[in-house]
Design an enzyme around this catalytic site. Structure first.
Site, PDB file in Angstrom:
ATOM      1  N   ALA A  65       0.870  -1.180   0.000  1.00 38.13           N
ATOM      2  CA  ALA A  65       0.000   0.000   0.000  1.00 38.13           C
ATOM      3  C   ALA A  65       0.907   1.231   0.000  1.00 38.13           C
ATOM      4  CB  ALA A  65      -0.876  -0.014   1.241  1.00 38.13           C
ATOM      5  N   GLU A 132       4.649  -4.961   7.187  1.00 39.54           N
ATOM      6  CA  GLU A 132       3.898  -3.907   7.888  1.00 39.54           C
ATOM      7  C   GLU A 132       4.390  -3.701   9.317  1.00 39.54           C
ATOM      8  OE1 GLU A 132       2.555  -6.295   6.006  1.00 39.54           O
ATOM      9  OE2 GLU A 132       0.905  -5.483   4.791  1.00 39.54           O
TER      10      GLU A 132
HETATM   11  C1  HXC Z   1       5.085   4.409  -1.173  1.00 41.36           C
HETATM   12  C2  HXC Z   1       7.014   3.461  -1.972  1.00 41.36           C
HETATM   13  C3  HXC Z   1       6.650   2.208  -1.422  1.00 41.36           C
HETATM   14  C4  HXC Z   1       5.404   2.114  -0.727  1.00 41.36           C
HETATM   15  C5  HXC Z   1       8.555   1.989  -2.406  1.00 41.36           C
HETATM   16  N1  HXC Z   1       8.179   3.275  -2.579  1.00 41.36           N
HETATM   17  N2  HXC Z   1       7.636   1.318  -1.719  1.00 41.36           N
HETATM   18  N3  HXC Z   1       6.227   4.552  -1.852  1.00 41.36           N
HETATM   19  N4  HXC Z   1       4.671   3.246  -0.619  1.00 41.36           N
HETATM   20  N5  HXC Z   1       4.953   0.979  -0.211  1.00 41.36           N
HETATM   21  C6  HXC Z   1       8.920   4.343  -3.280  1.00 41.36           C
HETATM   22  C7  HXC Z   1      10.117   4.797  -2.498  1.00 41.36           C
HETATM   23  O1  HXC Z   1       9.743   5.726  -1.520  1.00 41.36           O
HETATM   24  C8  HXC Z   1      10.954   5.396  -3.603  1.00 41.36           C
HETATM   25  O2  HXC Z   1      10.442   6.667  -3.915  1.00 41.36           O
HETATM   26  C9  HXC Z   1      10.687   4.483  -4.790  1.00 41.36           C
HETATM   27  O3  HXC Z   1       9.447   3.824  -4.493  1.00 41.36           O
HETATM   28  C10 HXC Z   1      11.754   3.435  -4.960  1.00 41.36           C
HETATM   29  O4  HXC Z   1      11.902   2.742  -3.728  1.00 41.36           O
HETATM   30  P1  HXC Z   1      13.314   2.527  -3.016  1.00 41.36           P
HETATM   31  O5  HXC Z   1      13.037   2.273  -1.588  1.00 41.36           O
HETATM   32  O6  HXC Z   1      14.248   3.633  -3.341  1.00 41.36           O
HETATM   33  O7  HXC Z   1      13.811   1.200  -3.763  1.00 41.36           O
HETATM   34  P2  HXC Z   1      14.776   0.090  -3.206  1.00 41.36           P
HETATM   35  O8  HXC Z   1      15.926   0.702  -2.446  1.00 41.36           O
HETATM   36  O9  HXC Z   1      15.099  -0.795  -4.347  1.00 41.36           O
HETATM   37  O10 HXC Z   1      13.903  -0.737  -2.116  1.00 41.36           O
HETATM   38  C11 HXC Z   1      12.812  -1.481  -2.548  1.00 41.36           C
HETATM   39  C12 HXC Z   1      11.915  -1.876  -1.333  1.00 41.36           C
HETATM   40  C13 HXC Z   1      11.585  -0.608  -0.515  1.00 41.36           C
HETATM   41  C14 HXC Z   1      12.679  -2.868  -0.454  1.00 41.36           C
HETATM   42  C15 HXC Z   1      10.677  -2.548  -1.885  1.00 41.36           C
HETATM   43  O11 HXC Z   1      11.053   0.382  -1.419  1.00 41.36           O
HETATM   44  C16 HXC Z   1      10.580  -0.838   0.565  1.00 41.36           C
HETATM   45  O12 HXC Z   1      10.890  -1.370   1.608  1.00 41.36           O
HETATM   46  N6  HXC Z   1       9.332  -0.399   0.331  1.00 41.36           N
HETATM   47  C17 HXC Z   1       8.294  -0.459   1.335  1.00 41.36           C
HETATM   48  C18 HXC Z   1       7.785  -1.853   1.468  1.00 41.36           C
HETATM   49  C19 HXC Z   1       6.702  -1.948   2.510  1.00 41.36           C
HETATM   50  O13 HXC Z   1       6.903  -1.626   3.697  1.00 41.36           O
HETATM   51  N7  HXC Z   1       5.489  -2.360   2.105  1.00 41.36           N
HETATM   52  C20 HXC Z   1       4.343  -2.454   2.987  1.00 41.36           C
HETATM   53  C21 HXC Z   1       3.555  -1.198   2.907  1.00 41.36           C
HETATM   54  S1  HXC Z   1       2.276  -1.159   4.079  1.00 41.36           S
HETATM   55  P3  HXC Z   1      11.405   7.974  -4.019  1.00 41.36           P
HETATM   56  O14 HXC Z   1      10.456   9.086  -4.260  1.00 41.36           O
HETATM   57  O15 HXC Z   1      12.148   8.043  -2.741  1.00 41.36           O
HETATM   58  O16 HXC Z   1      12.297   7.655  -5.188  1.00 41.36           O
HETATM   59  C22 HXC Z   1       1.078  -2.093   3.420  1.00 41.36           C
HETATM   60  C23 HXC Z   1      -0.110  -2.208   4.273  1.00 41.36           C
HETATM   61  C24 HXC Z   1      -1.176  -2.961   3.620  1.00 41.36           C
HETATM   62  O17 HXC Z   1       1.186  -2.611   2.358  1.00 41.36           O
HETATM   63  C25 HXC Z   1      -2.389  -2.844   4.438  1.00 41.36           C
HETATM   64  C26 HXC Z   1      -3.607  -3.194   3.710  1.00 41.36           C
HETATM   65  C27 HXC Z   1      -3.557  -3.079   2.282  1.00 41.36           C
END
Ligand code: HXC
Length: 258
Positions: A65, A132
């Protein structure tokens, strides 16, 4: 229909929905989720489409998300709007089979989105996780429920409590995915499966999907009764007569979809 966060294509009886927010690793913002729902419903209603593929990019199916979109929401906000509800669940209401073709990250809501599909074909680069907990929250669209049913308690607890990711082979061993393929043949493999399904009798495919899904909602005894009744019901279809006749006559069936 013009979409901003997804791309759609129709090919050989298959509807393809590609998540397309490359700048955010396909993070599932509200607009994207809404567009996926619209595209899925459109394909579900399209008689030329027999199967749907949901996919992302090489690097990410979806990284969850959209954290930036939800970070300032209060408890009151999410409770009032019942955040993450029906719009996220649209995939589970689609009657045609939906295949998730996953390459790269399928994290949080991305993993949950994939699990809402009927089965997952994963590239060998795929990574699944429910991170999460590292954000101070818990899964909200099936990560504690569908994942647990898919892989069992121990691995589901491990994934939800540590936020660690698993690779495609581990996901395959755990039963989360149906098949792992080389990354460069993911779309081809997903198309192959989708075309096979789209080339079958559509009412039978629909009945089969409904019966498998019932296994998640009911007791074994009720599920068996439901399956048997649906099995009987296929004998009312011209396609059931055709399928068995074609086998006996050593020819390909000519499905009429009725
Ligand atoms: C918003 C996100 C994002 C996310 C990545 N981005 N994941 N933006 N929400 N979930 C954005 C980053 O901010 C970044 O933007 C760009 O995408 C590239 O990501 P990087 O982090 O620079 O890439 P990388 O170093 O390769 O790392 C990849 C990654 C990391 C390991 C996937 O992005 C990450 O940990 N993302 C979050 C994963 C996460 O926690 N997901 C769960 C979300 S909560 P900029 O602008 O900085 O370039 C959830 C709750 C669900 O899903 C509940 C019900 C649906």
């Amino acid at each position: 229909m013009a979409y901003e966060n997804i791309q759609v294509e129709k090919k050989d009886g298959v509807g393809i929905v590609t998540l397309h927010r490359p700048q955010a690793l396909n993070a599932l913002c509200a607009a994207l989720v809404d567009e996926v729902g619209q595209a899925m419903r459109t394909f579900d209603a399209d008689p030329e489409v027999g199967c749907i593929i949901l996919t992302g990019s090489e690097k990410a199916f979806a990284a969850g998300a959209d954290i930036k979109e939800m970070k300032d929401k209060s408890y009151q906000d999410v409770a009032d709007e019942d955040f993450i509800t029906d719009d996220w669940e649209v995939i589970t209401t689609i009657r045609k089979p939906v295949i998730a073709a996953v390459s790269g990250y399928a994290l949080g809501g991305g993993c949950e989105f994939a699990m809402m599909c009927d089965f997952i074909i994963a590239a060998d680069t795929a990574k699944f996780g429910q991170p999460e907990i590292k954000l101070g929250t818990i899964p909200g669209a099936g990560g504690t429920q569908r994942l647990t049913r898919a892989v069992g308690k121990s691995l589901a607890m491990y994934l939800c409590l540590t936020g660690d990711m698993i690779d495609a082979e581990t996901a395959l061993r755990a039963g989360l995915v149906a098949k792992v393929v080389p990354a460069d043949s993911l779309q081809e493999e997903a198309m192959k499966a989708a075309k096979t399904i789209a080339g079958l009798s559509q009412p039978v495919v629909r009945t089969c999907k409904e019966s498998v899904n019932r296994a998640f909602e009911t007791t074994l005894a009720e599920g068996m009764r439901f399956e048997r009744r649906l099995f009987h019901s296929t004998f009312a279809l011209d396609d059931r007569t055709e399928g068995m006749s074609a086998f006996a006559e050593k020819r390909k069936p000519n499905w009429k979809n009725r």
